[in-house]
Design an enzyme around this catalytic site. Sequence first.
Site, PDB file in Angstrom:
ATOM      1  N   ASP A  15     -36.321  20.704  -9.361  1.00 44.38           N
ATOM      2  CA  ASP A  15     -35.495  21.765  -8.773  1.00 44.38           C
ATOM      3  C   ASP A  15     -36.104  23.113  -9.171  1.00 44.38           C
ATOM      4  O   ASP A  15     -36.959  23.654  -8.482  1.00 44.38           O
ATOM      5  CB  ASP A  15     -34.067  21.569  -9.304  1.00 44.38           C
ATOM      6  CG  ASP A  15     -33.046  22.478  -8.676  1.00 44.38           C
ATOM      7  OD1 ASP A  15     -33.390  23.217  -7.740  1.00 44.38           O
ATOM      8  OD2 ASP A  15     -31.873  22.458  -9.106  1.00 44.38           O
ATOM      9  N   LYS A  26     -37.488  20.417  -4.476  1.00 44.72           N
ATOM     10  CA  LYS A  26     -36.880  21.499  -3.689  1.00 44.72           C
ATOM     11  C   LYS A  26     -37.805  22.708  -3.809  1.00 44.72           C
ATOM     12  O   LYS A  26     -37.629  23.525  -4.728  1.00 44.72           O
ATOM     13  CB  LYS A  26     -35.494  21.847  -4.250  1.00 44.72           C
ATOM     14  CG  LYS A  26     -34.460  20.726  -4.176  1.00 44.72           C
ATOM     15  CD  LYS A  26     -33.135  21.182  -4.795  1.00 44.72           C
ATOM     16  CE  LYS A  26     -32.115  20.089  -4.886  1.00 44.72           C
ATOM     17  NZ  LYS A  26     -30.935  20.449  -5.701  1.00 44.72           N
ATOM     18  N   GLY A  74     -31.864  10.216 -14.417  1.00 42.28           N
ATOM     19  CA  GLY A  74     -32.075  10.199 -12.969  1.00 42.28           C
ATOM     20  C   GLY A  74     -33.220   9.361 -12.458  1.00 42.28           C
ATOM     21  O   GLY A  74     -33.152   8.788 -11.380  1.00 42.28           O
ATOM     22  N   GLU A 114     -40.114  11.729 -12.366  1.00 42.96           N
ATOM     23  CA  GLU A 114     -38.856  12.474 -12.222  1.00 42.96           C
ATOM     24  C   GLU A 114     -38.134  12.053 -10.948  1.00 42.96           C
ATOM     25  O   GLU A 114     -38.768  11.615  -9.994  1.00 42.96           O
ATOM     26  CB  GLU A 114     -39.157  13.980 -12.116  1.00 42.96           C
ATOM     27  CG  GLU A 114     -38.948  14.760 -13.397  1.00 42.96           C
ATOM     28  CD  GLU A 114     -37.476  15.035 -13.718  1.00 42.96           C
ATOM     29  OE1 GLU A 114     -36.597  14.265 -13.290  1.00 42.96           O
ATOM     30  OE2 GLU A 114     -37.227  16.035 -14.412  1.00 42.96           O
TER      31      GLU A 114
HETATM   32  P1  IMP Z   1     -35.073  21.384 -12.979  1.00 42.30           P
HETATM   33  O1  IMP Z   1     -35.300  21.331 -14.464  1.00 42.30           O
HETATM   34  O2  IMP Z   1     -34.323  22.638 -12.573  1.00 42.30           O
HETATM   35  O3  IMP Z   1     -36.342  21.200 -12.171  1.00 42.30           O
HETATM   36  O4  IMP Z   1     -34.064  20.236 -12.614  1.00 42.30           O
HETATM   37  C1  IMP Z   1     -34.433  18.931 -12.686  1.00 42.30           C
HETATM   38  C2  IMP Z   1     -33.261  18.027 -12.995  1.00 42.30           C
HETATM   39  O5  IMP Z   1     -32.034  18.518 -12.467  1.00 42.30           O
HETATM   40  C3  IMP Z   1     -33.492  16.690 -12.320  1.00 42.30           C
HETATM   41  O6  IMP Z   1     -34.101  15.785 -13.211  1.00 42.30           O
HETATM   42  C4  IMP Z   1     -32.095  16.254 -11.943  1.00 42.30           C
HETATM   43  O7  IMP Z   1     -31.554  15.453 -12.950  1.00 42.30           O
HETATM   44  C5  IMP Z   1     -31.287  17.505 -11.836  1.00 42.30           C
HETATM   45  N1  IMP Z   1     -31.061  17.881 -10.415  1.00 42.30           N
HETATM   46  C6  IMP Z   1     -31.675  18.861  -9.718  1.00 42.30           C
HETATM   47  N2  IMP Z   1     -31.233  18.926  -8.452  1.00 42.30           N
HETATM   48  C7  IMP Z   1     -30.320  17.932  -8.335  1.00 42.30           C
HETATM   49  C8  IMP Z   1     -29.516  17.453  -7.225  1.00 42.30           C
HETATM   50  O8  IMP Z   1     -29.549  17.958  -6.083  1.00 42.30           O
HETATM   51  N3  IMP Z   1     -28.709  16.396  -7.496  1.00 42.30           N
HETATM   52  C9  IMP Z   1     -28.623  15.809  -8.733  1.00 42.30           C
HETATM   53  N4  IMP Z   1     -29.366  16.213  -9.777  1.00 42.30           N
HETATM   54  C10 IMP Z   1     -30.206  17.262  -9.589  1.00 42.30           C
HETATM   55 MG    MG Z   2     -32.173  14.191 -14.186  1.00 47.19          MG
END
Ligand code: IMP
Ligand code: MG
Length: 189
Positions: free
Chosen positions: A115, A143, A56, A111
């Site tokens: 999320d 978020k 990403g 990053e």
């Molecule tokens: P976390 O580990 O839950 O913080 O998620 C982080 C990863 O989830 C990011 O690097 C994104 O690749 C993916 N991600 C989180 N939200 C979204 C979204 O709304 N669209 C696409 N990818 C997302």
């Molecule tokens: Mg990602």
Amino acid sequence: MSELNTGKSDKLVINNEVFVSFLSEEVIQKRVKELAEQISEDYKGKLPIFIGVLNGAFVFMADLIKNLSINCEIDFFKLSSYGDSKISSGNVRMLKELNCDVNERDIVIVEDIVDSGLSIKYIEQIFNKFTPTSMKVCSLLMKPDSLKYNVKIDYIGFKIPTKFVIGYGLDYAQKYRNLKSIYVLSDEV
Ligand code: IMP
Ligand code: MG
């Protein structure tokens, strides 16, 4: 169907789901420039290593480093947590390791979006095994209402609501990363 007719349309319909324009190319580029200026100021006289989290972050990281006024090195991690779904699986796996020596170096993790914070937490744990001089995190999007882990994000492009977004590196089932702007999933069907 594999054609991507984006142009500058306000709306994308993907598998009967409607995505609407959320952050324009201009708005994103302006904010990326501001972040790069702030980072350049903070790391003046230093040689940080920017470590992007694949897949990403690669679009954002490319624009970010092009706007820096300091020298830098780069490397990438590859983590996997989402698979092809819109909801995190809650598991993180390391798919590509670092190739650089992070000891006694200033590290900036890059990053696309934070999320739950799980990916950043996982990365912090990996770095606990090393002795970087400093480690900061820069994320284009965050978020805040989704955060489940106690992580500190030092540079944030935009705080956004808990909604699924695509484009500018962010995918939906591995596609749409090549959109120049960011679209959000709307409630409309
Ligand atoms: P976390 O580990 O839950 O913080 O998620 C982080 C990863 O989830 C990011 O690097 C994104 O690749 C993916 N991600 C989180 N939200 C979204 C979204 O709304 N669209 C696409 N990818 C997302
Ligand atoms: Mg990602």
